[in-house]
Design a protein around this motif. Structure first.
Motif, PDB file in Angstrom:
ATOM      1  N   HIS A   5      54.056  75.995  28.552  1.00 41.88           N
ATOM      2  CA  HIS A   5      55.022  74.755  28.461  1.00 41.88           C
ATOM      3  C   HIS A   5      55.693  74.907  27.110  1.00 41.88           C
ATOM      4  O   HIS A   5      55.288  75.328  26.126  1.00 41.88           O
ATOM      5  CB  HIS A   5      53.977  73.334  28.592  1.00 41.88           C
ATOM      6  N   ILE A   6      56.825  74.170  27.063  1.00 42.20           N
ATOM      7  CA  ILE A   6      57.650  74.164  25.703  1.00 42.20           C
ATOM      8  C   ILE A   6      57.045  73.793  24.660  1.00 42.20           C
ATOM      9  O   ILE A   6      57.276  74.214  23.505  1.00 42.20           O
ATOM     10  CB  ILE A   6      59.235  73.619  26.287  1.00 42.20           C
ATOM     11  N   LEU A   9      54.974  76.200  22.566  1.00 43.77           N
ATOM     12  CA  LEU A   9      55.949  77.471  22.045  1.00 43.77           C
ATOM     13  C   LEU A   9      55.677  77.337  20.441  1.00 43.77           C
ATOM     14  O   LEU A   9      55.574  76.367  19.759  1.00 43.77           O
ATOM     15  CB  LEU A   9      57.600  77.366  22.242  1.00 43.77           C
ATOM     16  N   LEU A  14      60.787  77.601  18.786  1.00 43.03           N
ATOM     17  CA  LEU A  14      61.436  76.493  18.897  1.00 43.03           C
ATOM     18  C   LEU A  14      62.790  76.153  18.036  1.00 43.03           C
ATOM     19  O   LEU A  14      63.740  75.746  18.688  1.00 43.03           O
ATOM     20  CB  LEU A  14      60.589  75.187  18.841  1.00 43.03           C
TER      21      LEU A  14
END
Ligand code: FES
Length: 459
Positions: A5-6, A9, A14
């Motif tokens: 999932h972002i 990260l 990011l």
């Protein structure tokens, strides 16, 4: 296949992704969560600010040098029309800016957007990233030119939040007055606390650029030598950093300061001869980025508090060095005028000297290199005098006073004497003034221009 999932990260990834976003998208990301809000306010994302362009959908964020400096006449005219329409509407609408009858006007809504954006920038962005800001371009701003803009004085005091500001473009802001320049001069004046802090070396980012300039823009080697202090006993320390990573180091330090966790791996970093004790436990200079960078690397590489990098903390020879390949030699000599800094580059074969004078260094925060007041015809000698006071503008190289109809050679002389780095090729003023460097300075830039003031327009 596992998916990530972002939100999982790493911060560095990011941030890397954020670099591809425009200012508007960055602001949207900043509303996702408090962690993203912090990340979106990372200084390196906001080095160059173009509120006038951003308000009109142009989301360029690179350095101003990469822009075509002369804007299209049509674009400027439309901005001026917007400004006039907005001003008239603002006067009629008194304080009620939500007048529905005006919402259809594209010109007014653009000017409104610009004003809103500027206010947001001043109130929310600059307090967080001001120390990283290098450029502010307000050319042809309808907001700055509006007499009714109550936040205008705040802009100038906000410039005080940008101690590393190098590029300020106020071209075509016709309402700029001597008062504005006075505010600008005062805003760049260092506080007593800053003056105290500046007794130690300037931040890496500033020094980086100064040394790059000395080396003709080459990124091959960046080196600086710190002043010998009095407290620690270790004889010498050298840190080698990859110049391409300096921005990341600053970011990492910034996150570290905020209490976030970031652990960039695999950075080229070498410390030699660590040892000795450091007074940083007792007195951290929280105002300097160098401090954060240093403490971050100390923790990462288990150096403890041994190598703080502060000249006032440690004795012996100490240098912070960034090299893209060890193709350079450096040494210092100490004379009555201060420590002299020498670098010899193996590729260019040239020798560069920086007089690392402690007195000069105190002017590091007056870092303006580019100032354009082209078309600001209300400025007089009093405004120029205000700029020349409080130490002048020691790094100013580019000064555009084209269209400043009311200035005289006296005011110009006063200002020029306080700008030792001024490059005549980038020094513009009215052709009718027999001012300083008359033979070598460039003439008025507004002769052929239909949208900025010039005493010869119409001839
Ligand atoms: Fe005098 Fe342009 S302002 S020549």
């Amino acid at each position: 296949l596992c998916s990530t999932h972002i939100s999982q990260l790493p911060t560095e990834i990011l941030l890397h992704l954020f670099r591809y976003l425009g200012p508007e998208d960055l602001c949207h990301c900043g509303q996702v969560s408090s962690a993203w809000s912090d990340l979106a306010k990372t200084g390196s994302l906001w080095r160059h600010l173009y509120p006038v362009r951003w308000a009109r959908g142009d989301h360029y964020r690179g350095p101003p040098a990469d822009l075509n400096q002369e804007p299209e006449e049509e674009w400027v005219k439309s901005l001026q029309d917007e400004g006039k329409a907005y001003q008239e509407w603002d006067e009629d609408a008194d304080v009620d800016e939500s007048d529905e009858t005006c919402e259809d006007s594209l010109a007014i809504s653009s000017a409104q957007r610009e004003k809103k954006l500027l206010n947001e920038m001043i109130q929310n962005l600059l307090p967080a990233v001001g120390s990283s800001v290098r450029s502010i371009v307000l050319a042809y701003s309808s907001t700055v030119s509006s007499m009714q803009f109550i936040a205008r004085p705040i802009i100038w005091s906000s410039l005080g939040a940008c101690p590393s500001l190098e590029h300020l473009d106020l071209s075509g802001c016709e309402k700029i007055t001597d008062h504005t320049l006075k505010k600008l001069s005062i805003s760049q004046k260092r506080s007593d606390r800053q003056a105290k802090l500046l007794k130690s070396p300037p931040p890496i980012s500033l020094l980086d650029e100064r040394i790059l300039h000395l080396m003709g823009g080459s990124r091959q080697a960046l080196i600086f030598k710190q002043r010998t202090g009095t407290r620690c006993s270790s004889p010498s320390r050298v840190w080698v950093l990859d110049p391409s990573e300096l921005a990341d180091i600053e970011d990492a330090a910034e996150w570290n300061r905020r209490g976030g966790v970031s652990t960039p791996e695999g950075r080229g970093f070498v410390a030699t001869k660590p040892g000795g004790s450091c007074c940083c436990r007792r007195s951290r200079r929280r105002g300097l980025r160098t401090s954060y960078s240093t403490s971050y690397w100390q923790q990462q590489y288990g150096l403890g508090e041994a190598c703080c990098g502060h000249s006032t903390c440690c004795t012996g020879e100490m240098a912070l060095r960034a090299c893209g390949g060890l193709q350079c030699l450096s040494y210092t000599t100490t004379g009555s005028a201060g420590a002299e800094f020498w670098t010899k580059c193996s590729s260019g074969g040239q020798r560069c000297l920086e007089l690392y004078n402690r007195t000069d260094q105190s002017d590091a925060r007056r870092s303006l290199r580019f100032l354009s007041l082209s078309g600001c015809y209300r400025v007089t000698d009093l405004g120029l005098r205000a700029l020349s006071q409080r130490g002048g503008l020691p790094f100013l190289e580019h000064l555009n006073l084209s269209g400043c109809l009311l200035i005289t050679e006296v005011g110009l002389q006063e200002l020029v004497s306080a700008c030792p780095a001024l490059n005549d090729e980038h020094f513009y003023y009215c052709d009718n003034i027999n001012g300083p460097h008359a033979d070598t300075a460039s003439g008025c830039q507004n002769l052929q221009c239909g949208f900025r003031a010039c005493c010869r327009s119409g001839e």
